[in-house]
Write a protein that holds these residues in place. Structure first.
Motif, PDB file in Angstrom:
ATOM      1  N   UNK A   9      43.197 -12.752  12.843  1.00  0.00           N
ATOM      2  CA  UNK A   9      44.407 -13.436  12.390  1.00  0.00           C
ATOM      3  C   UNK A   9      44.243 -14.951  12.384  1.00  0.00           C
ATOM      4  N   UNK A  10      43.578 -15.503  13.389  1.00  0.00           N
ATOM      5  CA  UNK A  10      43.466 -16.972  13.490  1.00  0.00           C
ATOM      6  C   UNK A  10      42.555 -17.562  12.434  1.00  0.00           C
ATOM      7  N   UNK A  11      41.632 -16.782  11.892  1.00  0.00           N
ATOM      8  CA  UNK A  11      40.761 -17.265  10.839  1.00  0.00           C
ATOM      9  C   UNK A  11      39.758 -18.288  11.340  1.00  0.00           C
ATOM     10  N   UNK A  12      39.350 -19.177  10.446  1.00  0.00           N
ATOM     11  CA  UNK A  12      38.377 -20.215  10.791  1.00  0.00           C
ATOM     12  C   UNK A  12      39.041 -21.303  11.614  1.00  0.00           C
ATOM     13  N   UNK A  13      38.345 -21.758  12.654  1.00  0.00           N
ATOM     14  CA  UNK A  13      38.906 -22.742  13.576  1.00  0.00           C
ATOM     15  C   UNK A  13      38.339 -24.128  13.299  1.00  0.00           C
ATOM     16  N   UNK A  14      39.179 -25.145  13.529  1.00  0.00           N
ATOM     17  CA  UNK A  14      38.752 -26.521  13.325  1.00  0.00           C
ATOM     18  C   UNK A  14      39.271 -27.431  14.421  1.00  0.00           C
ATOM     19  N   UNK A  15      38.787 -28.660  14.424  1.00  0.00           N
ATOM     20  CA  UNK A  15      39.191 -29.674  15.404  1.00  0.00           C
ATOM     21  C   UNK A  15      39.342 -30.999  14.671  1.00  0.00           C
ATOM     22  N   UNK A  16      40.482 -31.676  14.862  1.00  0.00           N
ATOM     23  CA  UNK A  16      40.748 -32.947  14.196  1.00  0.00           C
ATOM     24  C   UNK A  16      40.776 -34.071  15.217  1.00  0.00           C
ATOM     25  N   UNK A  17      39.982 -35.135  15.026  1.00  0.00           N
ATOM     26  CA  UNK A  17      39.983 -36.269  15.963  1.00  0.00           C
ATOM     27  C   UNK A  17      41.357 -36.922  16.047  1.00  0.00           C
ATOM     28  N   UNK A  52      37.512 -28.272   4.829  1.00  0.00           N
ATOM     29  CA  UNK A  52      36.240 -27.621   5.173  1.00  0.00           C
ATOM     30  C   UNK A  52      36.396 -26.122   5.387  1.00  0.00           C
ATOM     31  N   UNK A  53      37.639 -25.617   5.253  1.00  0.00           N
ATOM     32  CA  UNK A  53      37.866 -24.176   5.342  1.00  0.00           C
ATOM     33  C   UNK A  53      38.574 -23.703   6.585  1.00  0.00           C
ATOM     34  N   UNK A  54      39.019 -24.625   7.438  1.00  0.00           N
ATOM     35  CA  UNK A  54      39.716 -24.217   8.654  1.00  0.00           C
ATOM     36  C   UNK A  54      41.091 -23.640   8.324  1.00  0.00           C
ATOM     37  N   UNK A  55      41.542 -22.713   9.150  1.00  0.00           N
ATOM     38  CA  UNK A  55      42.887 -22.147   9.046  1.00  0.00           C
ATOM     39  C   UNK A  55      43.757 -22.528  10.239  1.00  0.00           C
ATOM     40  N   UNK A  56      43.130 -22.777  11.392  1.00  0.00           N
ATOM     41  CA  UNK A  56      43.822 -23.141  12.626  1.00  0.00           C
ATOM     42  C   UNK A  56      43.075 -24.332  13.219  1.00  0.00           C
ATOM     43  N   UNK A  57      43.788 -25.435  13.434  1.00  0.00           N
ATOM     44  CA  UNK A  57      43.129 -26.685  13.821  1.00  0.00           C
ATOM     45  C   UNK A  57      43.756 -27.241  15.093  1.00  0.00           C
ATOM     46  N   UNK A  58      42.907 -27.475  16.103  1.00  0.00           N
ATOM     47  CA  UNK A  58      43.335 -28.166  17.314  1.00  0.00           C
ATOM     48  C   UNK A  58      43.318 -29.666  17.036  1.00  0.00           C
ATOM     49  N   UNK A  59      44.402 -30.363  17.420  1.00  0.00           N
ATOM     50  CA  UNK A  59      44.499 -31.810  17.260  1.00  0.00           C
ATOM     51  C   UNK A  59      44.179 -32.477  18.594  1.00  0.00           C
TER      52      UNK A  59
END
Length: 429
Positions: free
Chosen positions: A124-132, A151-158
């Motif tokens: 469900x969460x899909x591709x994960x990302x991180x934003x500076x 870049x294809x992320x679906x869920x991004x930690x800020x």
């Protein structure tokens, strides 16, 4: 089966979803924002500086394609990054941003939760990302977040901020947001118990491939027993979601109707929003026409067939009990009398047993051993009635939380064999 059109107005959908997020304590009065991009390109978004626990539909703001704003308030101060995500991802039609405590914890440690602890979360969460980090509301924050989604992320930690997820509908974005926070909470709880076991590609694929095959059934008119069980299942599934014993994307609840028939939750429907007519009647090897039963239906069926005194079954993913399921830590219920009386000794089921034809899972639970931990997949609880199964699920999760909390205080002391023998005598266990 065809996907029905979404006929809920964006104002109502945002208001209802924000109410749910706030009720689940996944945001604060002033925090978080939701948006929907409609088919015309207009963006509907929650307002700035309005109580998230008391939104009305008129509070929702519309930012037209030409930049004009309609509504009684300014749009959320985070509108720039919502717009940046939509510009970067044409496939995205909804964005959820909030500050749920587990994901915020990861954000201030500058880490991203590993969703491989649980197949549904990973899916469900899909591709994960991180934003500076960048200042909230700034163009730079929008650029940082949009770059991760591009870049294809679906869920991004800020970084030092929270989380943003996107989806092809607000409903799916919410489910992604909820599953991501569930994974984060479970990881934090599991870290207090020991090393976390993650699923490999083969194990994840095994879960994804599982399916159920029932022939279609046109059932006769429902009798009073079936109608009552539909009502009970509806009420207790909703209560389970609101008490965070179930999540909207996973878990199944069933109740025996007859010797070889039972009602069960449908697959791929939001658990909290189920109505009495959504539950699927299974009779032998046939399922109610026009509906898709939970993929766990064969496991439920095997337990009912093997154990005639079991009348209700729930597969669930309460955070604390699930934390035990993703570690090797023993879950000892010999802690307080109620726990042992309700649960007896809780067994551990090897990963994947529940994905088979069901015969194996029936070896692990029965009337005398009503609950089990499913490795990397939550718990299973049985009962003599819907109420009995739900009560045991509550006791199981409360016990798991108490044991985890106790470990932070000192050494957990189980009750002695003499005490257990006394309980067995007094309660005829």
């Amino acid at each position: 089966m065809t996907t029905s059109r979404n006929l809920i107005h964006p104002r109502d959908e945002i208001m209802q979803t924000m109410d749910r997020i706030y009720r689940y304590r996944m945001t604060t009065t002033s925090g978080g924002n939701l948006s929907i991009r409609d088919a015309s390109g207009d963006i509907w978004i929650s307002p700035a500086r309005v109580d998230k626990g008391n939104l009305s539909r008129r509070d929702i703001i519309c930012v037209r394609r030409d930049g004009t704003v309609e509504g009684p308030h300014p749009p959320s101060s985070e509108f720039p990054f919502h717009k940046a995500i939509y510009d970067a991802r044409p496939d995205v039609v909804s964005v959820v941003h909030a500050h749920p405590v587990a994901l915020v914890a990861f954000s201030i440690c500058r880490q991203t939760p590993n969703t491989r602890l649980f197949h549904q979360a990973h899916s469900v969460c899909g591709n994960l990302g991180f934003a500076p980090y960048a200042c909230p509301g700034s163009k730079q924050l929008g650029a940082n977040i949009a770059a991760s989604f591009a870049e294809g992320a679906d869920s991004v930690i800020l970084e030092n901020h929270g989380v943003v997820v996107a989806g092809d509908s607000l409903s799916n974005a919410f489910k992604r947001f909820e599953a991501f926070e569930f994974a984060g909470k479970t990881l934090i709880k599991a870290a207090a118990l020991g090393n976390v076991k993650l699923l490999d590609d083969h194990q994840l694929e095994r879960a994804a491939r599982r399916s159920v095959d029932f022939e279609s059934l046109d059932p006769p008119p429902a009798n009073a027993i079936e109608l009552e069980l539909r009502r009970q299942l509806c009420d207790f599934v909703r209560r389970g979601c609101r008490q965070r014993l179930l999540i909207s994307t996973e878990g199944s609840f069933s109740a025996r109707v007859g010797d070889d028939s039972f009602l069960i939750t449908p697959t791929q429907q939001d658990r909290e929003l189920l109505g009495v007519d959504d539950f699927v009647l299974i009779d032998g090897d046939r399922r109610e026409s026009g509906k898709l039963a939970s993929r766990a239906a064969k496991a439920h069926q095997a337990i009912y067939r093997r154990h005639p005194h079991v009348n209700a079954i729930v597969f669930a993913h309460p955070v604390n009990a699930t934390a035990f399921s993703v570690t090797d830590s023993e879950f000892d219920v010999r802690t307080i009398p109620e726990s042992y009386v309700f649960l007896r000794d809780v067994q551990r089921v090897p990963y994947g047993v529940q994905f088979g034809d069901g015969d194996q899972i029936a070896d692990y639970v029965n009337e005398k051993t009503p609950a089990a931990i499913l490795e990397n997949d939550g718990v299973i609880v049985t009962g003599r009635s819907v109420l009995d199964a739900f009560d045991r699920l509550e006791v199981l999760e409360s016990t798991a939380e108490a044991v985890i909390n106790a470990r932070s205080i000192g050494s957990v002391q189980a009750m002695s064999d003499d005490v257990i023998d006394e309980l067995c005598r007094e309660f005829d266990l």
